[in-house]
Scaffold this motif. Sequence first.
Motif, PDB file in Angstrom:
ATOM      1  N   VAL A 340      61.186 -37.303  89.449  1.00 19.80           N
ATOM      2  CA  VAL A 340      60.801 -37.775  90.777  1.00 19.80           C
ATOM      3  C   VAL A 340      61.739 -37.308  91.876  1.00 19.80           C
ATOM      4  O   VAL A 340      61.367 -37.299  93.047  1.00 19.80           O
ATOM      5  N   GLN A 341      62.966 -36.924  91.534  1.00 20.15           N
ATOM      6  CA  GLN A 341      63.852 -36.407  92.559  1.00 20.15           C
ATOM      7  C   GLN A 341      64.870 -35.441  91.945  1.00 20.15           C
ATOM      8  O   GLN A 341      65.242 -35.566  90.785  1.00 20.15           O
ATOM      9  N   THR A 342      65.266 -34.469  92.777  1.00 22.75           N
ATOM     10  CA  THR A 342      66.241 -33.465  92.371  1.00 22.75           C
ATOM     11  C   THR A 342      67.240 -33.276  93.501  1.00 22.75           C
ATOM     12  O   THR A 342      66.926 -32.646  94.516  1.00 22.75           O
ATOM     13  N   PRO A 343      68.454 -33.825  93.365  1.00 25.56           N
ATOM     14  CA  PRO A 343      69.471 -33.604  94.395  1.00 25.56           C
ATOM     15  C   PRO A 343      70.124 -32.225  94.240  1.00 25.56           C
ATOM     16  O   PRO A 343      70.295 -31.721  93.120  1.00 25.56           O
ATOM     17  N   VAL A 344      70.455 -31.603  95.359  1.00 23.78           N
ATOM     18  CA  VAL A 344      71.202 -30.346  95.356  1.00 23.78           C
ATOM     19  C   VAL A 344      72.350 -30.468  96.344  1.00 23.78           C
ATOM     20  O   VAL A 344      72.257 -31.195  97.333  1.00 23.78           O
ATOM     21  N   ARG A 345      73.421 -29.751  96.051  1.00 22.39           N
ATOM     22  CA  ARG A 345      74.585 -29.783  96.940  1.00 22.39           C
ATOM     23  C   ARG A 345      75.027 -28.372  97.269  1.00 22.39           C
ATOM     24  O   ARG A 345      74.709 -27.414  96.573  1.00 22.39           O
ATOM     25  N   GLY A 346      75.791 -28.277  98.367  1.00 26.12           N
ATOM     26  CA  GLY A 346      76.331 -26.997  98.791  1.00 26.12           C
ATOM     27  C   GLY A 346      76.383 -26.918 100.301  1.00 26.12           C
ATOM     28  O   GLY A 346      75.800 -27.742 101.014  1.00 26.12           O
ATOM     29  N   ARG A 347      77.102 -25.909 100.790  1.00 29.43           N
ATOM     30  CA  ARG A 347      77.265 -25.762 102.235  1.00 29.43           C
ATOM     31  C   ARG A 347      75.917 -25.628 102.939  1.00 29.43           C
ATOM     32  O   ARG A 347      75.720 -26.138 104.047  1.00 29.43           O
ATOM     33  N   ALA A 348      74.966 -24.942 102.298  1.00 28.29           N
ATOM     34  CA  ALA A 348      73.662 -24.742 102.934  1.00 28.29           C
ATOM     35  C   ALA A 348      72.916 -26.040 103.151  1.00 28.29           C
ATOM     36  O   ALA A 348      72.005 -26.108 103.994  1.00 28.29           O
ATOM     37  N   ALA A 349      73.275 -27.095 102.422  1.00 32.00           N
ATOM     38  CA  ALA A 349      72.579 -28.370 102.567  1.00 32.00           C
ATOM     39  C   ALA A 349      72.795 -28.986 103.937  1.00 32.00           C
ATOM     40  O   ALA A 349      71.963 -29.773 104.404  1.00 32.00           O
ATOM     41  N   ARG A 350      73.886 -28.637 104.602  1.00 31.24           N
ATOM     42  CA  ARG A 350      74.182 -29.245 105.906  1.00 31.24           C
ATOM     43  C   ARG A 350      73.144 -28.886 106.960  1.00 31.24           C
ATOM     44  O   ARG A 350      72.901 -29.653 107.888  1.00 31.24           O
ATOM     45  N   ALA A 351      72.511 -27.706 106.804  1.00 25.07           N
ATOM     46  CA  ALA A 351      71.527 -27.267 107.801  1.00 25.07           C
ATOM     47  C   ALA A 351      70.109 -27.692 107.455  1.00 25.07           C
ATOM     48  O   ALA A 351      69.192 -27.466 108.251  1.00 25.07           O
ATOM     49  N   LEU A 352      69.908 -28.313 106.310  1.00 25.25           N
ATOM     50  CA  LEU A 352      68.560 -28.701 105.901  1.00 25.25           C
ATOM     51  C   LEU A 352      68.177 -30.040 106.509  1.00 25.25           C
ATOM     52  O   LEU A 352      68.996 -30.964 106.577  1.00 25.25           O
ATOM     53  N   ARG A 353      66.940 -30.155 106.916  1.00 20.98           N
ATOM     54  CA  ARG A 353      66.407 -31.381 107.488  1.00 20.98           C
ATOM     55  C   ARG A 353      65.262 -31.893 106.628  1.00 20.98           C
ATOM     56  O   ARG A 353      64.701 -31.149 105.822  1.00 20.98           O
ATOM     57  N   LEU A 354      64.889 -33.157 106.838  1.00 24.24           N
ATOM     58  CA  LEU A 354      63.770 -33.715 106.092  1.00 24.24           C
ATOM     59  C   LEU A 354      62.523 -32.872 106.329  1.00 24.24           C
ATOM     60  O   LEU A 354      62.203 -32.498 107.466  1.00 24.24           O
ATOM     61  N   GLY A 355      61.838 -32.551 105.236  1.00 29.70           N
ATOM     62  CA  GLY A 355      60.648 -31.718 105.318  1.00 29.70           C
ATOM     63  C   GLY A 355      60.900 -30.246 105.076  1.00 29.70           C
ATOM     64  O   GLY A 355      59.952 -29.496 104.809  1.00 29.70           O
ATOM     65  N   ASP A 356      62.172 -29.804 105.179  1.00 29.78           N
ATOM     66  CA  ASP A 356      62.480 -28.412 104.861  1.00 29.78           C
ATOM     67  C   ASP A 356      62.267 -28.159 103.365  1.00 29.78           C
ATOM     68  O   ASP A 356      62.215 -29.092 102.561  1.00 29.78           O
ATOM     69  N   ARG A 357      62.202 -26.895 103.021  1.00 27.70           N
ATOM     70  CA  ARG A 357      61.925 -26.522 101.630  1.00 27.70           C
ATOM     71  C   ARG A 357      63.139 -25.851 100.991  1.00 27.70           C
ATOM     72  O   ARG A 357      63.839 -25.074 101.637  1.00 27.70           O
ATOM     73  N   VAL A 358      63.306 -26.142  99.726  1.00 28.13           N
ATOM     74  CA  VAL A 358      64.247 -25.406  98.899  1.00 28.13           C
ATOM     75  C   VAL A 358      63.437 -24.700  97.815  1.00 28.13           C
ATOM     76  O   VAL A 358      62.605 -25.321  97.143  1.00 28.13           O
ATOM     77  N   TRP A 359      63.685 -23.396  97.678  1.00 28.15           N
ATOM     78  CA  TRP A 359      62.942 -22.577  96.729  1.00 28.15           C
ATOM     79  C   TRP A 359      63.737 -22.410  95.439  1.00 28.15           C
ATOM     80  O   TRP A 359      64.932 -22.143  95.476  1.00 28.15           O
ATOM     81  N   PHE A 360      63.046 -22.575  94.315  1.00 26.69           N
ATOM     82  CA  PHE A 360      63.667 -22.535  92.995  1.00 26.69           C
ATOM     83  C   PHE A 360      63.064 -21.424  92.146  1.00 26.69           C
ATOM     84  O   PHE A 360      61.929 -20.988  92.362  1.00 26.69           O
TER      85      PHE A 360
END
Length: 398
Positions: A340-360
């Motif tokens: 149900v959820q997948t947390p990710v961390r890293g410097r790039a996370a600071r620029a992400l906002r709700l609704g943005d996408r992370v590609w896997f």
Amino acid sequence: MTSVTVDDRARYDSATRHLDPPLAVIDLDAVDANADDLVRRAAGTPIRIATKSVRCRALLDRVLARPGFSGLLCYTLAEALWLHEQGTADDLVVAYPTADTGALRALAADDAARQAITLMVDSREHLDLVDTVLGAAHPEIRVCLEFDASWRPFPGVHVGTRRSPVHTPKQVGRLAERIAARRGFRLAGVMGYEGQIAGVPDGGPGVSGAVTRWMQRRSAAELAARRAAVVAAVRRVAPLEFVNGGGTGSLESTCAERAVTEVTAGSGLLGPALFSRYRRFTPVPAALFALPVVRRPGRRVVTLAAGGYVASGAAGRSRLPSPHLPAGLSLLGIEGAGEVQTPVRGRAARALRLGDRVWFRHAKSGELAEHFRDYHLVSGGTLVGSAPTYRGEGRCFG
């Protein structure tokens, strides 16, 4: 070959902006580039496509239409029957022995399918099973004899996959004689899958990488001599239409063997994460999935919805999906990829906002299709259509 760049994130986001994630895309330009590279590496040897690494008829059709590719290696008899019925191919080998009684009866009842489909066997018991299901007077069934291509450098040491029980040319020749003498069967081919070369990345660092490369060189040399003897033993009792070997990771060494008439590849078309650690080739990531940002539990951490698409095989981090775009993100060791959820961390996370996408990237190739009904097809940064996966067509062969 080129790699996916930061610009690709903007292209994939733009192409799918009207679609809600989770979603999966196939970059057709990357598929074509990977197909070209497989043909280059095969150096004139025909490539049979491993369907389990694709699981989408539109992609199978696309690649089969390209020079250098011929026939399918299916993972179940039911799948082979369906693909033949759909007109996808008329040369289908089932990679694994079957105990599917319904599919066996369907095969026996279809003259055209019996001419197109070849079953895999590695023991007399497989022949007995077919006779038990269909009766001793069943029509002729095409079969391929699989021998064990693993490396056994010392007594009790087995390096490779656990598949066929026949390993030596003498054992293979004896089984070939039994098949040839058995009414209702036609021995059409021989197959040996060298998983210790094709499926084990050789680009690891340090001592482990060096040991892997040493093992693969020794194994390839031993197998080339043994496979030639195996094929010679079989040809003494039956004319062979094909000798299949290899996989995406071993095309160069397998195609160098004169006894081999065709090779198999599938994962190299889509370039999953596990195939990023080979030295001999670098596939372009062609299959990606997007998850939406739904929480921000910390400045350098965002939480994504869903994402627990874990690959088969020995459990471990290598079987988890890999954050790909934006670059610089990683999974949390304590949570990994969750249902149900997948947390990710890293410097790039600071620029992400709700609704943005992370590609896997999925760890393996075809298994991504088990989680999505459709692949959205992207070319040149534009969404050009969509294609159902096997699951989207209501088919589950696993």
